[in-house]
Design a protein around this motif. Structure first.
Motif, mmCIF file in Angstrom:
data_model
loop_
_atom_site.group_PDB
_atom_site.id
_atom_site.type_symbol
_atom_site.label_atom_id
_atom_site.label_comp_id
_atom_site.label_asym_id
_atom_site.label_seq_id
_atom_site.Cartn_x
_atom_site.Cartn_y
_atom_site.Cartn_z
ATOM 1 N N SER A 39 0.826 -1.206 0.000
ATOM 2 C CA SER A 39 0.000 0.000 0.000
ATOM 3 C C SER A 39 0.862 1.258 0.000
ATOM 4 N N VAL B 103 -4.191 0.426 -2.172
ATOM 5 C CA VAL B 103 -3.752 -0.904 -1.739
ATOM 6 C C VAL B 103 -3.978 -1.884 -2.886
ATOM 7 N N HIS C 68 -2.799 -2.345 7.137
ATOM 8 C CA HIS C 68 -1.940 -1.375 6.439
ATOM 9 C C HIS C 68 -2.277 0.041 6.901
ATOM 10 N N VAL D 117 3.618 0.641 2.918
ATOM 11 C CA VAL D 117 3.646 -0.580 3.725
ATOM 12 C C VAL D 117 3.733 -1.784 2.794
ATOM 13 N N TYR E 129 5.558 -7.752 7.847
ATOM 14 C CA TYR E 129 5.177 -6.397 7.431
ATOM 15 C C TYR E 129 6.384 -5.489 7.651
ATOM 16 N N TRP F 129 7.703 -1.178 6.605
ATOM 17 C CA TRP F 129 7.201 0.084 6.075
ATOM 18 C C TRP F 129 8.289 1.150 6.085
#
Lengths: 203, 203, 203, 203
Positions: free
Chosen positions: D33, D45, D88, D100, D176, D178
């Motif tokens: 995203s 996204v 996200h 992300v 995850y 970012w």
């Protein structure tokens, strides 16, 4: 020096893309250099903070024997040299190498952790690729402790150095390898990385 | 023989690029050959010291049954044959193979180290790919000690040889595999390498 | 059926090239199929003995529900179907799948060897990709003994089958996975292979 | 917002293709995203259920801070957002990140399983790539339990969060990571994944 720097940038970008494709330069890790001249020592080194898989010929800068960026019309497009440029310059000065490669591989970190006093290799045909005997004698790839002080890193390397071995593992960090030119530095990098992978797999 | 040699060079360059892309020919390691004629025996073999991922059709040379470069107008562009050309010629002569592949893989070195008397394989469907039974009988890929003397290497191979197995592991060195032509040598190389990877993973 | 067969051949060649690029179809191993019609059952299946990384649209043949090549003008260019075509047809008939993928992966062989009664998976988000619950309940990918007799292989699969699991590991051999069409068969193949790699790494 | 969304879609498709090429988005797994605006929070996204190696610029949709698709002329082509869009959005809101990345890697699952209270990393140069000290202090990549409830997942992350670490491992699920923009999110993803691979190999 402009044309020479442009040629060096082109070569370094191609070499970096190759090593990045192997997964050896994740994030923006690693850096490469080529000697442009020896009197005084000048190196083209990949600029800091860029993705090594998509460098262009302009993504280099010129440093002196201390790793400091050289000012003036011959200095390149003014990008910031890698902080590790001083260690590249040290290796080039002491070993006489014309090209230095630094990559971040998991195998180098594992080998450095397992054998903090050096990776002892023996009876492997691949040793011929770094000019060593493939049988009988042992060859040790030095392992040195990591440091953010390039002078300290250089001192450790000179203390641990085997003149016949064109590579050093920096513990918790990665692999440096070098050669007379970019192609031979590439081959030494690939060969020592293979030897480290084999050593880890055989242990 | 010029057109035949050019065709052989084209084939060998393509096959070498394929294996290099798998990471099986790091540095300048490994070599490949194709039989050009049998009376007398002549092979096109990849030239020594070159990067196997970027060979051209010209990067081959012709050798005789002793692995020596053949002089004269039909000999190719005069590059130096690999030192291992004599072992290629021996394999081609004894087995009748038309193509021989030699790669340096970590799995071959690990398997050779773990099973110095041969890698015993059994109950694997992939064995069909080298003409063996996929169930019941065991197949042994021979493992021979490394040597810089190609005659010694050849003698070891002939002593350990199983006629039904188109491959041999050289300890501390790598894998040789062969077949009737380049495509079948490729398939045997890929299949035996897969079998070695599986054997190591299953052990 | 000509246009349909050509389209099927194009799809199968692309899917095979994808799996070959992952190293899952070394040598000439593995095969893929697409259902062309159900009354009577007809499948396009990749031809035997070819390199799966470089198939063309013509490298398929049509088989019936027994895996036998179908003669006549609609049968395709007459290449020999894979010996495993009968198992593809059985899977398509019993499960209702429109596409079947068979690959030879080391992880499938290791998992089949370690868990001969089935690979039990639990608490993995990736299970959602085959329509299973990502937490709580266990999912078992069946493992069946290998056989050269496709009827026997099919009987073993039906006896071990879980209707909710679009895949089966054949011990000492590889992985079959399937789906409503080529894309879903691809996704199930990739997901189950990932799950097998994870299961082996977690064990 | 149309041009901005198109640009975001182009970027996300390129980033997804990169990660898919590493094998980190098998099947249709993972999602990415980009923040389009913060007042109110809007993210582009990747759409659910698509192959991440072949997305186009149109394969994105716009979500709000709850992860719900935003209706209207600025909403994108109406594809279904990933179910994980809400997580996200939570990460973007709390951390201030502009991009992300979520990938499914075996190393993340192994690390999460081995160290359910967090992956402790120390004395690795690569830590500099996420802004941490390469020596001395330990850095912990949080590990949180998986959940299908994105609010619960977000609460777990906030409870476990170290503001200096731009990544979290979701147990049995994936990674995850970012950053301020797509490029820095890419670098953090690659670096944390490398650190997880190293941690597993060193253990």
């Amino acid at each position: 020096m402009s044309a020479a720097l442009d040629a060096a940038g082109t070569t370094l970008a191609a070499e970096a893309a190759r090593f990045a494709s192997f997964g050896w330069m994740r994030g923006t890790s690693g850096n490469l250099s080529l000697v442009l001249g020896r009197d005084p020592l000048r190196l083209a080194v990949t600029a800091s903070g860029l993705d090594k898989g998509s460098l262009t010929a302009a993504d280099v800068t010129v440093v002196d024997e201390t790793g400091a960026a050289v000012a003036g019309p011959d200095a390149g497009p003014g990008r910031k040299p890698s902080a590790e440029a001083a260690f590249h310059a040290r290796i080039a000065r002491v070993s006489g190498a014309g090209a230095v490669v630094h990559v971040h591989t998991v195998a180098a970190v594992v080998a450095g952790h397992r054998w903090p006093d050096g990776v002892v290799l023996r009876d492997l045909e691949m040793l011929k690729g770094i000019g060593a005997a493939p049988a009988g004698a042992a060859v040790t790839v030095p392992v040195i402790g990591n440091s953010q002080d390039m002078a300290e890193l250089g001192d450790r390397w000179e203390a641990a150095r085997d003149e016949g071995v064109p590579a050093v593992v920096v513990a918790g960090h990665g692999l440096y390898a070098w050669g007379a030119d970019a192609l031979r530095a590439r081959h030494h990098t690939e060969i020592v990385q293979w030897l480290l992978e084999a050593a880890v797999a055989l242990a």
